[in-house]
Design a protein around this motif. Structure first.
Motif, PDB file in Angstrom:
ATOM      1  N   LEU A 282       0.833  -1.202   0.000  1.00 47.32           N
ATOM      2  CA  LEU A 282       0.000   0.000   0.000  1.00 47.32           C
ATOM      3  C   LEU A 282       0.867   1.251   0.000  1.00 47.32           C
ATOM      4  O   LEU A 282       0.564   2.236  -0.665  1.00 47.32           O
ATOM      5  N   SER A 283       1.975   1.199   0.719  1.00 48.68           N
ATOM      6  CA  SER A 283       2.820   2.391   0.821  1.00 48.68           C
ATOM      7  C   SER A 283       3.405   2.765  -0.531  1.00 48.68           C
ATOM      8  O   SER A 283       3.535   3.948  -0.851  1.00 48.68           O
ATOM      9  N   ASP A 284       3.746   1.762  -1.338  1.00 44.99           N
ATOM     10  CA  ASP A 284       4.276   2.084  -2.669  1.00 44.99           C
ATOM     11  C   ASP A 284       3.209   2.786  -3.494  1.00 44.99           C
ATOM     12  O   ASP A 284       3.478   3.773  -4.180  1.00 44.99           O
ATOM     13  N   LEU A 285       2.014   2.252  -3.421  1.00 45.74           N
ATOM     14  CA  LEU A 285       0.908   2.864  -4.162  1.00 45.74           C
ATOM     15  C   LEU A 285       0.641   4.271  -3.650  1.00 45.74           C
ATOM     16  O   LEU A 285       0.376   5.195  -4.420  1.00 45.74           O
ATOM     17  N   PHE A 286       0.727   4.403  -2.353  1.00 49.94           N
ATOM     18  CA  PHE A 286       0.451   5.689  -1.729  1.00 49.94           C
ATOM     19  C   PHE A 286       1.449   6.743  -2.192  1.00 49.94           C
ATOM     20  O   PHE A 286       1.073   7.851  -2.568  1.00 49.94           O
ATOM     21  N   ILE A 287       2.705   6.406  -2.187  1.00 48.43           N
ATOM     22  CA  ILE A 287       3.740   7.363  -2.578  1.00 48.43           C
ATOM     23  C   ILE A 287       3.552   7.741  -4.052  1.00 48.43           C
ATOM     24  O   ILE A 287       3.707   8.903  -4.431  1.00 48.43           O
ATOM     25  N   GLN A 288       3.198   6.771  -4.861  1.00 45.80           N
ATOM     26  CA  GLN A 288       2.932   7.089  -6.279  1.00 45.80           C
ATOM     27  C   GLN A 288       1.754   8.045  -6.397  1.00 45.80           C
ATOM     28  O   GLN A 288       1.734   8.932  -7.249  1.00 45.80           O
ATOM     29  N   ALA A 289       0.755   7.834  -5.546  1.00 42.84           N
ATOM     30  CA  ALA A 289      -0.458   8.664  -5.610  1.00 42.84           C
ATOM     31  C   ALA A 289      -0.164  10.106  -5.260  1.00 42.84           C
ATOM     32  O   ALA A 289      -0.914  11.009  -5.632  1.00 42.84           O
ATOM     33  N   LEU A 290       0.922  10.323  -4.543  1.00 39.18           N
ATOM     34  CA  LEU A 290       1.236  11.698  -4.136  1.00 39.18           C
ATOM     35  C   LEU A 290       1.692  12.537  -5.328  1.00 39.18           C
ATOM     36  O   LEU A 290       1.589  13.766  -5.296  1.00 39.18           O
ATOM     37  N   ASP A 291       2.187  11.876  -6.349  1.00 36.80           N
ATOM     38  CA  ASP A 291       2.780  12.624  -7.461  1.00 36.80           C
ATOM     39  C   ASP A 291       1.870  13.703  -8.039  1.00 36.80           C
ATOM     40  O   ASP A 291       2.283  14.851  -8.160  1.00 36.80           O
ATOM     41  N   PRO A 292       0.636  13.347  -8.409  1.00 30.84           N
ATOM     42  CA  PRO A 292      -0.210  14.408  -8.980  1.00 30.84           C
ATOM     43  C   PRO A 292      -0.555  15.514  -7.988  1.00 30.84           C
ATOM     44  O   PRO A 292      -0.976  16.598  -8.379  1.00 30.84           O
TER      45      PRO A 292
END
Lengths: 672, 395
Positions: A282-292
């Motif tokens: 989940l944390s990997d997905l979360f960090i990616q989600a921060l990009d936008p």
């Protein structure tokens, strides 16, 4: 709709551009408001009452969504349009420097929505060539002419900016607009704004008391989940919809909710990442989600003064609230300067304040803002990654518990709190259900478990027999009774039930783990370790190895160990157990890691019955043993905070957590 | 009818106030009127109702001047309204004088009003306009100017005290010139106290004029009980919400809200929103109590803020706050002597006159009412609801 198109659509999700049907379907938590606005618009059109509404909501709270839906509804009402001219201004109506500019924007908006108004188009063109002192009068005349005998509804966003003294038309413009609506009582204004501007708050301002103000509240957890499910449904993503209904899906949604706080825009951003890869961390997905989000927050930083930016940067890295003195020191500024900057930041919702005695502590108000900034500045978001995974595991674990032991958990909690009438009521309901369906084996089994927990052994035994007689699954029946007996502290009896369950089904896995828990409670560490080996072996050979049951089992084992076994045995058990668990399959270690959040909170929930000494020993075990095998820093931090807060009565213990950590901590442990 | 607190109301949605309107028309028979009230009491509704249904023989020119910043803006507004009315003068050309005057100054027919020569010659244009209006046949004209004090304040801010004073004096001069014909009257309305502006002009510019002492004063306060009852019928009965013990209900509504229509509407709106089918007198009290904590309701913040701004500029803020705080704890009238003694106990007061003059200001500004029926002057808050708010928020 294929997935990639869906994702692209979602990435560009902006209520300004979405399908009216989708907007309507995804209108969660705001439907009553929109219904009411629709009612008011219809009531006011052609009637003597003109309603004025101002919707206040923080960034991304769904203001545009609300106004878009109301516009869609009204726009589709042809009868209404005969008596109401609907003018919808674009979200970013920048460059309104005067009242004349504003009226011209209204006229342009009319042309956008009513392109056949050629007379208005021509009139607008002519205004540009008029002498300056006549332009405003002519523009207003044109506006009134466009409406004919109809009333006028203006739907506009960012009212605060339009009214602002430097970014908008200021006091003079406000006075002119007020004069217009007074002189021609045909106007209704439905507006939105991020905050209550001075132009509306100030008791001497022209629009003070003009609007009925509605503060958009954040979506609740249930509403946020409903919103995500509505998105999945609206876009026809059946897989996503189904995933969100699983324990893992719900666990992820709950974790993300902690960070998004029910913010529409953020939920949309995270939606895609929640569902794109159910296996990834989940944390990997979360960090990616921060990009936008980063450019969005960077823009907000740019709107601050240099001094304020310095304060925000400091607080972002600090991760826990700070006093004015601490901030001033770190920012090399005078405390009174910092104080006044903080006041502005507070008004603009960049920081929040916590009062503690006579001191005030400040922290970044919006968690994701801080996290984005923190991720930019150092460690690629390392601390927050850990917390996100912790949270995901915690909520997934809770969801699993709820699903598989829901009633049991509730009954336990209520029984512990002395809510006996609930148990009695539940028993009465079950008995009533059995009157209607006397042969329901499952109902007998549940009743048996309930009565066993309440200590009504004779009644429990009778219900058990009935369950058997009506063909209840013997494995589950014995396992459930074993659970009930274990919860009452009758460990030997429980073990005998579990052994009998294994005789009924030698392939079963859960009874092994339950025996481990019982043996640990009895302090029989070596026996427990031996049985743990059998449990793992049995699970490996099962049809669904390493399932969610394993996480739940590890959690129960640990709680049993920490609450009942001699403290001297903690390290011995954990060292050997982790060796067994991690011997040749890292997946079991992952399951163990996933169980840690539940373990921590279960212990802290029961802290009144656990001594400070014991809790400190548990903390030591985490630090000395568990941390060698897996990531446990967040668990350790929470445990330490729990000891400091509950046992040492340290009033500042909670302030050593970040805002989101504190929120979870307090929520789960019911700390007000 | 849907309750619409703070919203724009017209026509049938303007409920009651017939008594007040009749009183104003009666005053207008003799002279022009200054019409004042605390903000959100309903002055504009009264003016609107008067203009929509003028008394026989009258026609109304209703002008909003909140955004006006120069006397010429006021001329423009009145001209526009007069033009819209399309009345005919007995000389055959409506508004002939002002048209000629404009042309003489600008060299063109009436167009923009911001040309410098037009702006600077506002006085003669205003004179010509009033002459035109007063000469129209068959009607008496009432010129209603809403937010008049705000306009004066704007003029002073943008162009200085002298032009503000000149404008006030000119208006008085023209009233005295044209009113004797009985064909023209003025009704100047505002929530910001004109007296505060005059006081400021006196202190800052040694203004000696008394521009409104020939006008009647009409203060609008809460509605009479019959009008409160009417509102309850419109907002509740007609919306399918029945009032238990109607007489007591109406009386309670009247007392709890001081008959202030805004708060009656707030209470009724809350009843409507909650979709109740019936309401009782106690429900009114419960709603008012809940509303006192509601930050979205514009209670009396502007009254409080005025103390901190205008009163501060007159050096009367601290005294005012002390007086209001004291009176917020008292439901009944408080003797003047007690008030003076109390103020003396809180701050330095060299002369009783300082306190008395502050009391006068607060009276003029509708914070307080005075009673001298016992032979001694006594004071209390004009509105009980304001007193309660002040007690909670400023006490």
């Amino acid at each position: 709709m294929n997935k990639s198109k869906t994702i692209r659509t979602l990435q560009s999700f902006s209520p300004g551009w979405s399908d009216p049907e989708i907007l309507e379907k995804t209108l969660v938590g705001r439907r009553d408001l929109v219904d009411r606005l629709e009612e008011l618009a219809i009531d006011g059109a052609g009637g003597p009452n003109k309603h004025q509404r101002l919707i206040i909501g923080f960034r991304g709270s769904g203001k545009t969504h609300v106004l878009r839906v109301i516009h869609n509804r009204l726009w589709s009402d042809e009868e209404l349009k005969k008596r109401l001219l609907i003018i919808y201004l674009l979200e970013d109506e920048l460059g309104v420097a005067s009242f004349l500019d504003f009226v011209v924007r209204l006229l342009r908006a009319i042309l956008r929505w009513y392109p056949d108004q050629k007379e208005i188009a021509q009139g607008l063109e002519e205004i540009y060539d008029l002498p300056p002192d006549r332009q405003e009068t002519r523009a207003v005349q044109l506006l009134l002419h466009a409406s004919g005998t109809r009333d006028i509804l203006i739907i506009m966003e960012n009212l605060g900016i339009t009214f602002d003294n430097t970014k908008g038309f200021g006091l003079k413009g406000q006075q002119a607009l007020r004069d217009l609506v007074q002189h021609h009582p045909r106007f209704m204004i439905f507006a939105s704004s991020q905050a209550l501007a001075e132009s509306v708050k100030d008791a001497n301002a022209p629009f003070y008391g003009f609007f009925k103000i509605i503060h958009l509240r954040r979506l609740t957890l249930d509403e946020a989940m409903a919103f995500l499910m509505a998105m999945a449904s609206a876009y026809g993503n059946q897989d996503v919809f189904s995933f969100l209904n699983t324990a893992q899906g719900r666990g992820r949604m709950r974790a993300i909710y902690e960070f998004t706080g029910g913010n529409h825009r953020l939920l949309v951003v995270f939606y895609e990442f929640l569902t794109s890869d159910s296996v990834a961390k989940l944390s990997d997905l979360f960090i990616q989600a921060l990009d936008p989000l980063k450019p969005f927050y960077q823009e907000q930083m740019k709107s601050l003064s240099a001094q304020q930016q310095k304060i925000i940067q400091f607080l972002s890295l600090k991760r826990s609230p700070c006093t004015v003195k601490e901030i001033a020191r770190a920012c090399l500024a005078a405390p009174n300067t910092v104080s006044s900057q903080l006041k502005d930041l507070l008004d603009r919702n960049f920081v929040g304040r916590i009062g503690q005695g006579r001191e005030s502590y400040y922290e970044i108000a919006e968690t994701l803002f801080r996290i984005c900034h923190e991720a930019e500045l150092e460690q690629e978001g390392a601390p927050v990654r850990l917390f996100v995974d912790f949270l995901g595991n915690l909520y997934t674990g809770e969801e699993l518990q709820l699903r598989y032991r829901g009633f049991s958990l509730l009954a336990n909690r209520l029984g512990a709190e002395g809510h006996i009438p609930f148990a009695e009521e539940a028993e009465a309901m079950h008995r009533k259900a059995l009157e209607l369906e006397p042969g329901n084996a499952d109902a007998w089994a549940i009743l048996s478990g309930m009565l066993e927990k309440l200590g009504r052994l004779d009644d429990a035994a009778a219900a058990f027999q009935e369950a058997e007689r009506h063909g209840a699954d013997r494995l589950n029946l014995l396992n459930s009774r074993g659970e009930a007996r274990r919860e009452r502290g009758e460990y030997m009896l429980a073990i005998s039930d579990y052994e009998e369950a294994l005789q009924a089904d030698p392939q079963a896995v859960l009874p092994h783990f339950n025996i481990v828990s019982s043996l640990l409670a009895l302090g029989r560490i070596e026996d427990a370790l031996a049985r743990l080996s059998s449990a793992i072996e049995s699970d490996r050979a099962s049809k669904t190895p390493r399932s969610n049951y394993v996480t739940q089992s590890f959690f129960e084992n640990c709680v049993s160990l920490f609450e009942h076994a001699p403290t001297a045995s903690f390290d011995r058990y954990l060292t050997a157990a982790l060796d067994i668990i991690g011997s040749d399959d890292p997946a079991y270690l992952r399951r163990f890691e996933e169980s840690l959040p539940l373990t921590i909170f279960a212990l802290l929930e029961d802290q009144e019955n656990i001594s400070e000494l014991r809790l400190s020993r548990i903390l030591e075990s985490f630090q000395d043993v568990i941390k060698k095998w897996m990531e446990a820093s967040v668990a350790v931090r929470f445990l330490k905070t729990g000891i400091d807060h509950f046992k040492k009565k340290d009033k500042k213990a909670l302030l050593r957590l970040t805002k989101e950590e504190r929120s979870v901590f307090c929520k789960v442990l019911n700390i007000v | 009818m849907k309750a619409n607190p703070g919203g724009t109301v017209t026509g049938d949605a303007i409920i009651g106030r017939e008594k007040e309107i009749a009183d104003i028309w009666m005053k207008l028979e003799k002279r022009s009127v200054i019409f004042t009230a605390e903000r959100r009491v309903g002055k504009t509704c009264v003016l609107r109702k008067m203009s929509e249904h003028p008394r026989d023989g009258w026609r109304c020119l209703f002008c909003w001047v909140e955004s006006d910043r120069h006397p010429i803006d006021c001329v423009e507004k009145i001209f526009a309204e007069a033009n819209r009315l399309e009345a005919r003068s007995n000389k055959g050309i409506w508004l002939g004088r002002i048209r000629s005057a404009y042309k003489a100054i600008a060299g063109t027919e009436i167009s923009g009003w911001k040309l410098p020569p037009i702006q600077s010659d506002w006085k003669s244009l205003l004179d010509a306009l009033f002459a035109d209006i007063s000469e129209n046949t068959g009607n008496r004209i009432l010129i209603m100017i809403d937010e008049f004090p705000m306009m004066i304040s704007n003029i002073i801010k943008d162009h200085g005290g002298p032009i503000g004073m000149e404008f006030l004096d000119a208006l008085r001069e023209f009233r005295q010139k044209y009113e004797p014909s009985n064909r023209i009257r003025f009704l100047m309305s505002g929530s910001m106290g004109l007296h505060l502006i005059l006081q400021k002009l006196k202190s800052d510019h040694q203004y000696k004029g008394n521009p409104t002492n020939d006008m009647s004063l009409k203060v609008l306060s809460g509605m009479i009980r019959e009008d409160v009852q009417l509102m309850c019928v419109k907002y509740l009965d007609e919306e399918g919400i029945s009032r238990n013990e109607p007489d007591e209900f109406d009386q309670r509504m009247y007392e709890a809200t001081d008959g202030l229509p805004l708060y009656i509407q707030y209470v009724c709106e809350r009843f409507q929103d909650s979709k109740r089918q019936e309401v009782s007198p106690d429900d009114i009290d419960a709603e008012i109590r809940a509303m006192m904590d509601d930050r979205e309701i514009p209670w009396f913040n502007n009254a409080a803020e005025r103390i901190e701004t205008y009163y501060a500029s007159l050096g009367a803020d601290r005294r005012s706050l002390i007086i209001l705080k004291m009176l917020s704890y008292e439901e009944g009238f408080v003797p003047e002597e007690e008030i003076i003694d109390y103020v003396r106990s809180q701050m330095t007061v060299e002369y009783d006159e300082e306190v008395l003059s502050t009391l006068e200001l607060l009276l003029d500004d509708n914070y307080l009412v005075r009673d001298s029926s016992t032979g001694k002057r006594r004071y209390r808050f004009r509105y009980g609801i304001m007193r309660r708010w002040w007690e909670i928020n400023k006490g």
